[in-house]
Scaffold this motif. Sequence first.
Motif, PDB file in Angstrom:
ATOM      1  N   ARG A 159       9.098  10.100   0.534  1.00 59.16           N
ATOM      2  CA  ARG A 159       8.349   9.685  -0.648  1.00 59.16           C
ATOM      3  C   ARG A 159       9.104   9.988  -1.942  1.00 59.16           C
ATOM      4  O   ARG A 159       9.217   9.136  -2.819  1.00 59.16           O
ATOM      5  CB  ARG A 159       6.975  10.365  -0.692  1.00 59.16           C
ATOM      6  N   TYR A 164       0.958   4.357  -2.711  1.00 61.20           N
ATOM      7  CA  TYR A 164       0.879   5.785  -2.372  1.00 61.20           C
ATOM      8  C   TYR A 164       2.091   6.538  -2.939  1.00 61.20           C
ATOM      9  O   TYR A 164       1.952   7.647  -3.473  1.00 61.20           O
ATOM     10  CB  TYR A 164       0.809   5.979  -0.848  1.00 61.20           C
ATOM     11  N   LYS A 188      -3.687  10.145  -4.833  1.00 64.95           N
ATOM     12  CA  LYS A 188      -4.823   9.248  -4.589  1.00 64.95           C
ATOM     13  C   LYS A 188      -4.884   8.893  -3.096  1.00 64.95           C
ATOM     14  O   LYS A 188      -3.875   8.962  -2.403  1.00 64.95           O
ATOM     15  CB  LYS A 188      -4.650   7.950  -5.382  1.00 64.95           C
ATOM     16  N   LYS A 189      -6.050   8.484  -2.680  1.00 62.27           N
ATOM     17  CA  LYS A 189      -6.178   7.992  -1.298  1.00 62.27           C
ATOM     18  C   LYS A 189      -5.944   6.485  -1.341  1.00 62.27           C
ATOM     19  O   LYS A 189      -6.623   5.778  -2.090  1.00 62.27           O
ATOM     20  CB  LYS A 189      -7.575   8.284  -0.762  1.00 62.27           C
ATOM     21  N   VAL A 190      -4.981   6.001  -0.561  1.00 67.38           N
ATOM     22  CA  VAL A 190      -4.700   4.562  -0.540  1.00 67.38           C
ATOM     23  C   VAL A 190      -5.136   3.999   0.809  1.00 67.38           C
ATOM     24  O   VAL A 190      -4.675   4.446   1.857  1.00 67.38           O
ATOM     25  CB  VAL A 190      -3.207   4.273  -0.802  1.00 67.38           C
ATOM     26  N   ALA A 231       0.847  -1.199   0.000  1.00 72.94           N
ATOM     27  CA  ALA A 231       0.000   0.000   0.000  1.00 72.94           C
ATOM     28  C   ALA A 231       0.885   1.253   0.000  1.00 72.94           C
ATOM     29  O   ALA A 231       0.577   2.246  -0.665  1.00 72.94           O
ATOM     30  CB  ALA A 231      -0.905  -0.029   1.222  1.00 72.94           C
ATOM     31  N   GLU A 232       1.992   1.170   0.722  1.00 67.35           N
ATOM     32  CA  GLU A 232       2.939   2.294   0.763  1.00 67.35           C
ATOM     33  C   GLU A 232       3.488   2.575  -0.641  1.00 67.35           C
ATOM     34  O   GLU A 232       3.549   3.723  -1.078  1.00 67.35           O
ATOM     35  CB  GLU A 232       4.093   1.924   1.697  1.00 67.35           C
ATOM     36  N   THR A 236      -0.052   7.041   4.164  1.00 67.83           N
ATOM     37  CA  THR A 236       0.717   8.163   3.595  1.00 67.83           C
ATOM     38  C   THR A 236       2.196   7.958   3.937  1.00 67.83           C
ATOM     39  O   THR A 236       2.527   7.135   4.783  1.00 67.83           O
ATOM     40  CB  THR A 236       0.286   9.536   4.166  1.00 67.83           C
ATOM     41  N   SER A 260       1.410   7.009  -6.504  1.00 63.45           N
ATOM     42  CA  SER A 260       0.224   7.846  -6.784  1.00 63.45           C
ATOM     43  C   SER A 260      -0.171   8.676  -5.565  1.00 63.45           C
ATOM     44  O   SER A 260      -1.207   8.413  -4.947  1.00 63.45           O
ATOM     45  CB  SER A 260      -0.956   6.960  -7.172  1.00 63.45           C
ATOM     46  N   PRO A 261       0.624   9.687  -5.205  1.00 68.05           N
ATOM     47  CA  PRO A 261       0.366  10.430  -3.959  1.00 68.05           C
ATOM     48  C   PRO A 261      -0.912  11.270  -3.980  1.00 68.05           C
ATOM     49  O   PRO A 261      -1.397  11.669  -2.930  1.00 68.05           O
ATOM     50  CB  PRO A 261       1.601  11.328  -3.836  1.00 68.05           C
ATOM     51  N   ILE A 303      -5.945   5.156   5.997  1.00 65.66           N
ATOM     52  CA  ILE A 303      -5.309   5.790   4.838  1.00 65.66           C
ATOM     53  C   ILE A 303      -3.788   5.774   5.029  1.00 65.66           C
ATOM     54  O   ILE A 303      -3.284   6.169   6.075  1.00 65.66           O
ATOM     55  CB  ILE A 303      -5.783   7.265   4.688  1.00 65.66           C
TER      56      ILE A 303
END
Length: 317
Positions: free
Chosen positions: A301, A81, A87-89, A77-78, A295, A84-85, A293
Amino acid sequence: MTQSNGIYIITCMEDKELKKEIRRLLKERNAILLAHNYQRDEIQEIADITGDSLGLSIQAGKTEKEVIVFCGVHFMAESAYIISPHKKVILPRMDAGCPMADMIDAKKLLALKERHPDGVVVTYVNSSAEVKALSDICCTSANAVKVVQSLTNAKKIIMIPDKNLAQYTAQFVDKEVVYYDGFCPTHHNLLERDVIKIKRQHPDALFIAHPECRPEVLELADHICSTSGMYSYAKESDKKEFIIGTEMGLLYRLRKENPGKKFYLASKKLVCPNMKLTRLEDIYESLSNMSNIITVPKDIRSSAKAALDKMLAVPRD
Ligand code: 13P
Ligand code: SF4
């Protein structure tokens, strides 16, 4: 249905109803459901896309949906993210981790880099964002050999955290490879004697293994590949029986997509407890509350993204 008594309702909902509700919520939230090949059958059944780490990272980058529900473990999931920062993951279970990824952290990697200042760091995606941020390039089990071969100017490679994957990759490259002592407890649990035993029980079956298995297990394999590689190999092969040397979740699609073929799990021990944590209820709850969520801090990142982008730029077959 109300939010206030959501827990009560989830407990009472049948799987069939839950699946329908999840699909409805996915539409309402403009979300996509990505599931790793090791997820429970019922989750694979309702996923928009199932795949291996590489395939799902690519899909996370491609989707136009605003929300990504990632059924897998934390590092996956990390990665979604990081790619695709905007977007909400959502990771439906925050406690779904990867013990191998936890075997190395930034401090340990920095110490390794200090011991080998001329080493190029190739990091398996099964790692934290912090570790990726300190790496030169990432790899998955599907592209590890190609990634290392792409580093034409590098003489020395530091390959972390999986020693088995690193040893497997080293056979195909003309470079010095520095190993780290990480391993996947699930794959490492599969022993040579387990494979010898099941091969005796099914002498006509081909043995397909994941490169996270021990070297002596890989020695016995007819084919070594990533989880998604196993689907294409089994589908294209004219053989009818296969022994599967990876997590049991693979069997769901293998059997569904190849009704005329037989698949045997190499050992009952091939279960990843973290991959099995996620249940339909967790997806429903996190999606309806838009909770869990994932992040990653901005500075980490961007460096981690550079390592992932370099990997994604390596040509595939
Ligand atoms: P894949 O990259 O083959 O999906 O494997 C990920 C993983 O966690 C294997 O244990
Ligand atoms: Fe991590 Fe192994 Fe589970 Fe894959 S199977 S997520 S490497 S613990």
